[in-house]
Design a protein around this motif. Sequence first.
Motif, mmCIF file in Angstrom:
data_model
loop_
_atom_site.group_PDB
_atom_site.id
_atom_site.type_symbol
_atom_site.label_atom_id
_atom_site.label_comp_id
_atom_site.label_asym_id
_atom_site.label_seq_id
_atom_site.Cartn_x
_atom_site.Cartn_y
_atom_site.Cartn_z
ATOM 1 N N SER A 117 -20.986 -10.990 57.432
ATOM 2 C CA SER A 117 -21.472 -10.885 58.772
ATOM 3 C C SER A 117 -20.727 -9.687 59.866
ATOM 4 N N THR A 118 -19.729 -9.017 59.180
ATOM 5 C CA THR A 118 -19.106 -7.858 60.091
ATOM 6 C C THR A 118 -19.085 -6.792 59.190
ATOM 7 N N GLN A 119 -19.190 -5.747 60.206
ATOM 8 C CA GLN A 119 -19.417 -4.118 59.726
ATOM 9 C C GLN A 119 -18.062 -3.284 59.647
ATOM 10 N N ASN A 120 -17.829 -2.593 58.754
ATOM 11 C CA ASN A 120 -16.710 -1.677 58.880
ATOM 12 C C ASN A 120 -17.356 -0.404 58.225
ATOM 13 N N PRO A 121 -17.241 0.779 59.130
ATOM 14 C CA PRO A 121 -17.737 2.090 58.731
ATOM 15 C C PRO A 121 -16.949 2.635 57.569
ATOM 16 N N ASN A 122 -15.754 2.163 57.417
ATOM 17 C CA ASN A 122 -14.890 2.690 56.203
ATOM 18 C C ASN A 122 -14.326 1.550 55.162
ATOM 19 N N GLN A 123 -15.523 0.766 55.080
ATOM 20 C CA GLN A 123 -15.378 -0.154 53.993
ATOM 21 C C GLN A 123 -15.069 0.349 52.614
ATOM 22 N N ALA A 124 -15.898 1.294 52.368
ATOM 23 C CA ALA A 124 -15.774 1.832 51.052
ATOM 24 C C ALA A 124 -14.789 2.566 50.723
ATOM 25 N N GLU A 125 -14.137 3.172 51.648
ATOM 26 C CA GLU A 125 -12.803 3.796 51.437
ATOM 27 C C GLU A 125 -11.737 2.719 51.303
ATOM 28 N N LEU A 126 -11.928 1.915 52.143
ATOM 29 C CA LEU A 126 -10.961 0.593 52.062
ATOM 30 C C LEU A 126 -10.949 0.084 50.798
ATOM 31 N N ARG A 127 -11.983 -0.212 50.226
ATOM 32 C CA ARG A 127 -12.304 -0.960 48.875
ATOM 33 C C ARG A 127 -11.581 0.077 47.800
ATOM 34 N N GLN A 128 -11.753 1.386 47.765
ATOM 35 C CA GLN A 128 -11.393 2.159 46.744
ATOM 36 C C GLN A 128 -9.824 2.154 46.883
ATOM 37 N N LYS A 129 -9.088 2.357 47.982
ATOM 38 C CA LYS A 129 -7.589 2.288 48.104
ATOM 39 C C LYS A 129 -7.194 1.029 47.547
ATOM 40 N N LEU A 130 -7.720 -0.050 48.040
ATOM 41 C CA LEU A 130 -7.286 -1.294 47.503
ATOM 42 C C LEU A 130 -7.331 -1.616 46.125
ATOM 43 N N ASN A 131 -8.481 -1.051 45.591
ATOM 44 C CA ASN A 131 -8.583 -1.323 44.074
ATOM 45 C C ASN A 131 -7.626 -0.454 43.304
ATOM 46 N N GLU A 132 -7.312 0.848 43.876
ATOM 47 C CA GLU A 132 -6.300 1.714 43.409
ATOM 48 C C GLU A 132 -5.131 1.006 43.581
ATOM 49 N N ARG A 133 -4.469 0.245 44.510
ATOM 50 C CA ARG A 133 -3.465 -0.451 44.581
ATOM 51 C C ARG A 133 -3.581 -1.406 43.359
ATOM 52 N N LEU A 134 -4.664 -2.374 43.356
ATOM 53 C CA LEU A 134 -4.382 -3.217 42.197
ATOM 54 C C LEU A 134 -4.148 -2.555 40.724
ATOM 55 N N GLU A 135 -4.693 -1.575 40.722
ATOM 56 C CA GLU A 135 -4.435 -0.727 39.283
ATOM 57 C C GLU A 135 -3.141 -0.292 39.209
ATOM 58 N N GLU A 136 -2.380 -0.121 40.281
ATOM 59 C CA GLU A 136 -1.127 0.485 40.253
ATOM 60 C C GLU A 136 -0.266 -0.871 40.081
ATOM 61 N N GLY A 137 -0.489 -2.089 40.139
ATOM 62 C CA GLY A 137 0.494 -3.038 39.923
ATOM 63 C C GLY A 137 1.073 -3.593 41.319
ATOM 64 N N THR A 138 0.421 -3.772 42.456
ATOM 65 C CA THR A 138 0.786 -4.130 43.714
ATOM 66 C C THR A 138 1.109 -5.607 43.554
ATOM 67 N N PRO A 139 2.327 -6.054 44.286
ATOM 68 C CA PRO A 139 2.427 -7.476 44.252
ATOM 69 C C PRO A 139 1.498 -8.363 45.167
ATOM 70 N N CYS A 140 1.280 -9.345 45.047
ATOM 71 C CA CYS A 140 0.398 -10.479 45.981
ATOM 72 C C CYS A 140 0.817 -10.172 47.414
ATOM 73 N N SER A 141 0.108 -10.130 48.052
ATOM 74 C CA SER A 141 0.263 -10.088 49.569
ATOM 75 C C SER A 141 0.929 -11.313 50.204
ATOM 76 N N PHE A 142 0.204 -12.646 49.737
ATOM 77 C CA PHE A 142 0.507 -13.760 50.249
ATOM 78 C C PHE A 142 1.893 -14.337 49.552
ATOM 79 N N CYS A 143 2.270 -13.866 48.528
ATOM 80 C CA CYS A 143 3.451 -14.215 47.651
ATOM 81 C C CYS A 143 4.783 -13.362 48.347
ATOM 82 N N LYS A 144 4.244 -12.245 48.723
ATOM 83 C CA LYS A 144 5.366 -11.225 49.256
ATOM 84 C C LYS A 144 5.651 -11.738 50.755
#
Length: 167
Positions: A117-144
């Motif tokens: 229900s919300t919009q973000n004009p930079n959502q595609a870039e955000l998704r790409q950046k976070l998917n890259e972080r996942l691929e690099e092996g970032t730790p779980c945000s909540f566990c951290k």
Amino acid sequence: MTLDGVRGFDPRAGCRVATNRRDTMSTKTITREVPIQECLNGKTRDESNLDDDAIEDFVEWTKEIERSEALREVARQRLDEDELPEATSLLWIDAAEVYCLCSSCYHENRDGAWTGSTQNPNQAELRQKLNERLEEGTPCSFCKSDRIEQLKEELADEVDVEVVVVE
């Protein structure tokens, strides 16, 4: 900020930070200096229309926030991310709030997922950046975050934080 004698300006806090290391029976002391204006929303004691009791309350609240943040910074420095579970999924809370989570945390929190229900004009870039972080092996945000809070509580016994309010 470190525990080895750094003095300077902390731009995030907007205050001067004096950090001292004093080993007494393995207790370290961090001293932070905070201008009274920070406690009183940008005003000096004379400019505020608060009575002395209200000013003291604001000063004490600010001191507690500074104490907590100082311990959190030390906890972040001591954190060993290699001990944390690796994030495997993205949990979108809305179009801009997203977390990299391990499967356990994702499963526990999946009911909070974004409904679209919300919009973000930079959502595609955000998704790409976070998917890259996942691929690099970032730790779980909540566990951290949980581990930082746990370390912060453990540090409360070995680190004294002194907050000095300067006029």
